[in-house]
Design an enzyme around this catalytic site. Structure first.
Site, mmCIF file in Angstrom:
data_model
loop_
_atom_site.group_PDB
_atom_site.id
_atom_site.type_symbol
_atom_site.label_atom_id
_atom_site.label_comp_id
_atom_site.label_asym_id
_atom_site.label_seq_id
_atom_site.Cartn_x
_atom_site.Cartn_y
_atom_site.Cartn_z
ATOM 1 N N LEU A 165 0.853 -1.196 0.000
ATOM 2 C CA LEU A 165 0.000 0.000 0.000
ATOM 3 C C LEU A 165 0.892 1.250 0.000
ATOM 4 C CD1 LEU A 165 -2.817 1.179 0.106
ATOM 5 C CD2 LEU A 165 -2.820 0.858 2.581
ATOM 6 N N HIS A 166 1.187 1.750 -1.177
ATOM 7 C CA HIS A 166 2.106 2.883 -1.314
ATOM 8 C C HIS A 166 1.339 4.190 -1.482
ATOM 9 C CE1 HIS A 166 1.352 2.708 -5.702
ATOM 10 N NE2 HIS A 166 1.343 1.405 -5.510
#
Length: 236
Positions: A165-166
């Site tokens: 989850l960037h």
């Protein structure tokens, strides 16, 4: 609000300011006007009064502008500009340069007003990058242990992340979460955050293969959970 709040990045380095602007565009905030005032007119390191004036004009779409300086003379030069050209809708904001800009851009992209965007940038100062480890708390009393935990009524969904989850999906989550009236929380690894804060989402450190759970309570809880769960399921 039809027009987005503008953001001005004031840095000693033209490359630093431009790189941060590129980052903001990559996380899904490309509709927010971001102008840079980096370096001096001759290409050196430093800050330029005239470049700050021009950047404020470039970022201004009529809804207001926040100015984020990096350090030292960028603050002093910006103060000089605002003293010479006073406006109530142009705010110098004391916030971390990178984190504050990311939080401000995502909040502005969600349609927030000037004060909310400025506050989002300021709050970035309180987001931890690295968790500190503390001794475990003492066991709860027997009576407390026997009590059933409170669970808010609403909707929830668990999603296994197809990728880490960037910044970009965190930005999408924050923008979409802000559209719902329900109270929303995202959980991962024992941590729970409000997903309307992009830096809070990123602080979860959720990685590929991990399970993220979305909880919502309120009149549009089902829609909120479905929307955010879909974003998490498409992370790449």
């Amino acid at each position: 609000m039809n027009q987005s709040i503008g953001i001005v990045l004031v840095s000693h380095s033209a490359e630093l300011a431009s790189g941060l602007r590129d980052l903001l565009a990559q996380i899904g905030s490309d509709r927010v006007p971001v102008a840079v005032a980096g370096g001096t007119e001759d290409g050196g390191l430093g800050t330029s009064y005239d470049r700050i004036v021009a950047a404020i004009a470039e970022a201004d779409r009529g809804a207001g502008v926040i100015v984020l300086p990096d350090l030292g003379s960028s603050v002093l030069t910006t103060l000089a500009v605002l003293e010479d050209h006073p406006r109530t809708d142009v705010l110098l904001v004391d916030a971390p340069f990178v984190e504050g800009a990311v939080a401000a851009a995502v909040t502005a992209a969600a349609g927030a007003d000037l004060s909310a965007v400025a506050e989002a940038a300021r709050q970035a100062r309180g987001i931890m990058k690295v968790e500190s480890f503390e001794p475990a708390a003492a066991p709860a009393a027997a009576a407390d242990a026997a009590a059933e935990p409170e669970h808010p009524q609403g909707a929830s969904a668990a999603v296994t992340l197809p990728a880490t989850l960037h910044a970009r999906p965190a930005g999408r989550l924050a923008q979409e979460a802000a559209k719902f009236a329900s109270t929303i929380r995202i959980e991962y690894g024992g941590k729970s955050v409000n997903p309307t804060g992009v830096l809070a989402v990123m602080s979860l450190g959720a990685t590929i293969g991990g399970t993220v759970t979305v909880h919502a309570e309120g009149q549009d809880a089902d829609s909120a959970v479905k929307t955010l769960a879909a974003i998490l399921a498409e992370v790449e």
